[in-house]
Structures are given as structure tokens and as C-alpha cells.
Design an enzyme around this catalytic site. Structure first.
Site, PDB file in Angstrom:
ATOM      1  N   LYS A  58       0.817  -1.210   0.000  1.00  0.00           N
ATOM      2  CA  LYS A  58       0.000   0.000   0.000  1.00  0.00           C
ATOM      3  C   LYS A  58       0.860   1.273   0.000  1.00  0.00           C
ATOM      4  CE  LYS A  58      -4.006  -2.001  -0.060  1.00  0.00           C
ATOM      5  NZ  LYS A  58      -3.791  -3.412   0.195  1.00  0.00           N
TER       6      LYS A  58
HETATM    7  C1  LIG Z   1      -9.731  -2.431  -1.780  1.00  0.00           C
HETATM    8  C2  LIG Z   1      -9.135  -3.237  -0.652  1.00  0.00           C
HETATM    9  N1  LIG Z   1      -9.826  -3.357   0.486  1.00  0.00           N
HETATM   10  C3  LIG Z   1      -9.346  -4.061   1.537  1.00  0.00           C
HETATM   11  C4  LIG Z   1      -8.119  -4.671   1.483  1.00  0.00           C
HETATM   12  C5  LIG Z   1      -7.666  -5.475   2.666  1.00  0.00           C
HETATM   13  O1  LIG Z   1      -6.661  -4.879   3.371  1.00  0.00           O
HETATM   14  P1  LIG Z   1      -5.912  -5.736   4.486  1.00  0.00           P
HETATM   15  O2  LIG Z   1      -5.152  -6.790   3.749  1.00  0.00           O
HETATM   16  O3  LIG Z   1      -4.989  -4.767   5.172  1.00  0.00           O
HETATM   17  O4  LIG Z   1      -6.960  -6.278   5.378  1.00  0.00           O
HETATM   18  C6  LIG Z   1      -7.362  -4.590   0.325  1.00  0.00           C
HETATM   19  C7  LIG Z   1      -6.068  -5.264   0.306  1.00  0.00           C
HETATM   20  O5  LIG Z   1      -5.305  -5.383  -0.522  1.00  0.00           O
HETATM   21  C8  LIG Z   1      -7.883  -3.848  -0.781  1.00  0.00           C
HETATM   22  O6  LIG Z   1      -7.185  -3.738  -1.924  1.00  0.00           O
END
Ligand SMILES: Cc1ncc(COP(=O)(O)O)c(C=O)c1O
Length: 315
Positions: A94
Site C-alpha cells: 500500500k
Molecule cells: C480495496 C481493498 N480493500 C481491503 C483490502 C484489505 O486490506 P488488508 O489486507 O490490510 O486487510 C485490500 C487489500 O489489498 C484492498 O485492496
């Protein structure tokens, strides 16, 4: 998460800018709707004003998925300041990272207190409040919580990443501007839109192949790029195409015509802050070379409408 909570995820179509479409959200709202979860796709805010207004008129909360949007701005202020629950991801890829983990921002003090409680075993005092000089040994377990706290080691990383976030975003925007300029004259490639009233942080640089203009498809283009040592990927395979959602909820592609059309030609070009101008020029040269090699001769390409109809016929 929706499924873990015992709820049913209702998926709706996107608009042509890859964002959840407010009119589709409006059509999907029913008496059992508990929340609306819009994604700020790729580092650019969705139609937040419309979604918040729609939710407000139905008395439904909005949980913003800001996984891509750390540092992004909408209507003059940062994503995270508009809503009552805004979820960020600090996963390794990210715009800023703590390795794993994330953050929720809220403008509701009671909600913040409850989330703090739930994130650490439902205990009324965290370790700082028990073991520091000003603390007290006494605490109570108030409800069955989770172990979802950020570790101190992650936080130490995150504080320094936060200082660098603006610089990371600036560099991403510079590379995105290089791509925009380099491909502006290619009708074969559709570039990501920059929507008004936003600061696009370019977590992703998604391009689309214009229908009927190239003699290769998206997967073949990714392979051609790979052969030139350029990694490209697809963000994302629509949820309704994944076996879990397809089989459990019986979603079908024809319910999501815009997502389907976008997905056919979608790929993301490399974009990360450590890319040099030379790296970006290599990507540009590779894309242009492939487009030149596979261009459908002028006058022979099928119109986009024809191609969309062909896609619809397959669904
Ligand atoms: C649009 C979106 N939402 C949620 C997430 C989930 O994030 P996390 O892996 O930190 O829970 C991602 C992860 O890549 C994502 O691209």
C-alpha cells in the site's frame, strides 16, 4: 468480514471510473441493508458525497474502504475525515505500510471507544493504562473482544512511513503524469480518469485496452510485457467471478455489465515510489512497442459499441 459477521454481501456494479455506482447502490438498498461499503479504488475517492447522502436518507451507516486511499483527498480534505468509519490498510504494497495491519478513523467518540475495547480482548484498560506510573492495575472485561491491536513494532514502522507518505504520493503522481503524457496519443489505450475535486494518490495506474483496436487481448499483453521484463497485473478480478461469491450467492456476470466490460481489457502498469524515470521510460517503450506491433490497421477496428454487444452476447 461481511460473511464472518453472519451478513450477506450484496455486490453492485461499478461506474466507468471503476467506483461503486451510486445509482446501483440506491437500487440495492432494502429493508435488511446494514451498511454500504464503497471502495476508494486505486487511490482516488469514489462519489462519496452521493453515497453519504444516499446512506443518510435511508439511515444506513457507510463503512469506507480506504485501503488504497491513505493521503487521498476529497472536496478539500483527506479521506478519513468525511465519514464515521473509514478503514485503511497498511499491507506491504500500500501507499504506506506497517508490514500488515491498518487503521480505522472515525469522528464518533463512542464508536472509537468501542473499537478500542473490541480490538484488545474487550478489556477496559490497555497495557499502557495498567503498567505506566499514571495507570492502575484494575481493569474489567466488558465484552468478548478480539486481538486486533497494532503491535508497537508495527507502529514504530508506521510513524516513519507516515512522515514519508506525502513524498511517496508525489513520486507516484510524477510517474502517473509520465504515463499520461506518453500514452495520450494512443487511442488503443484508455487511461485512468482524474476526477474533479480529488487528489489522486495513484496507488494503482490501471489502463484499459480499447475494444477492437488491438490484435491481442489483455492476458497476451501482460505476457508480452513480461517477455520485456515488465511486470503487470490486474486489479481486480470482479468479486462475482470468484467461486465463493459465484457459487454461494449465485452472482452472474450479466448482473454487472460495466465491471465485466472494464475487466475484459484491464491491467495495471508498474507504479511504486522507488521507480526511476528510466524505469518508467522502459515501461512506456515496451507498451508503445507492443501497441505498434499489434495495432489493428486504421479503418478496420470494430467500434466499441459492436464489441460491447459481442461481450454481452457471451454473458
Ligand atoms: C480495496 C481493498 N480493500 C481491503 C483490502 C484489505 O486490506 P488488508 O489486507 O490490510 O486487510 C485490500 C487489500 O489489498 C484492498 O485492496
Amino acid at each position: 468480514m461481511v460473511v464472518h459477521l453472519g451478513a450477506t454481501p450484496v455486490i453492485v456494479d461499478v461506474d466507468r471510473n471503476f467506483h461503486i455506482a451510486p445509482d446501483a447502490v440506491g437500487r440495492a438498498i432494502g429493508p435488511r441493508t446494514k451498511a454500504i461499503v464503497p471502495v476508494h479504488y486505486g487511490g482516488q475517492a469514489c462519489a462519496l458525497r452521493e453515497i453519504l447522502a444516499l446512506a443518510g436518507s435511508h439511515g444506513i451507516p457507510v463503512v469506507e474502504d480506504a485501503a488504497h486511499a491513505a493521503g487521498a483527498e476529497y472536496a478539500g480534505s483527506k479521506i478519513g475525515t468525511h465519514g464515521r468509519a473509514v478503514c485503511f490498510s497498511f499491507y506491504a504494497i500500500k501507499n504506506m505500510t506497517t508490514g500488515e495491519g491498518g487503521m480505522i478513523s472515525t469522528n464518533d467518540g463512542d464508536l472509537a471507544a468501542r473499537m478500542r475495547l473490541l480490538s484488545l480482548h474487550g478489556m477496559s484498560r490497555d497495557a499502557w493504562k495498567r503498567y505506566t506510573e499514571a495507570g492502575s492495575w484494575y481493569y474489567e472485561v466488558l465484552e468478548p473482544g478480539y486481538k486486533y491491536n497494532m503491535t508497537d513494532i508495527q507502529a514504530a514502522l508506521g510513524i516513519h512511513q507516515l512522515h514519508r507518505l506525502d513524498g511517496f504520493i508525489r513520486r507516484r503522481q510524477e510517474i502517473a503524469a509520465m504515463y499520461d503524457k506518453a500514452f495520450a496519443d494512443l487511442p488503443e489505450i484508455l487511461l485512468p480518469a482524474r476526477l474533479p475535486g480529488r487528489n489522486h494518490t495513484f496507488h494503482l495506474y490501471p489502463i484499459r485496452l480499447a475494444a477492437g483496436r488491438l490484435q491481442l487481448n489483455r492476458s497476451e499483453l501482460i505476457e508480452e510485457l513480461r517477455a520485456r521484463n515488465i511486470g503487470a497485473s490486474v486489479h481486480f478480478i470482479p468479486l462475482h467471478r470468484h467461486p465463493f461469491y459465484r457459487d454461494r450467492y449465485r452472482y452472474r456476470p450479466r448482473q454487472f455489465p460495466v465491471a465485466e466490460e472494464i475487466y475484459q481489457g484491464l491491467l495495471s502498469l508498474p507504479l511504486y515510489p522507488k521507480m526511476t524515470d528510466r524505469d518508467a521510460r522502459d515501461v512506456i517503450a515496451a507498451v508503445r512497442e507492443i501497441v505498434d506491433a499489434y495495432r489493428v490497421p486504421a479503418g478496420r477496428f470494430c467500434e466499441e459499441g459492436v464489441s460491447s454487444a459481442a461481450i454481452a452476447a457471451q454473458l
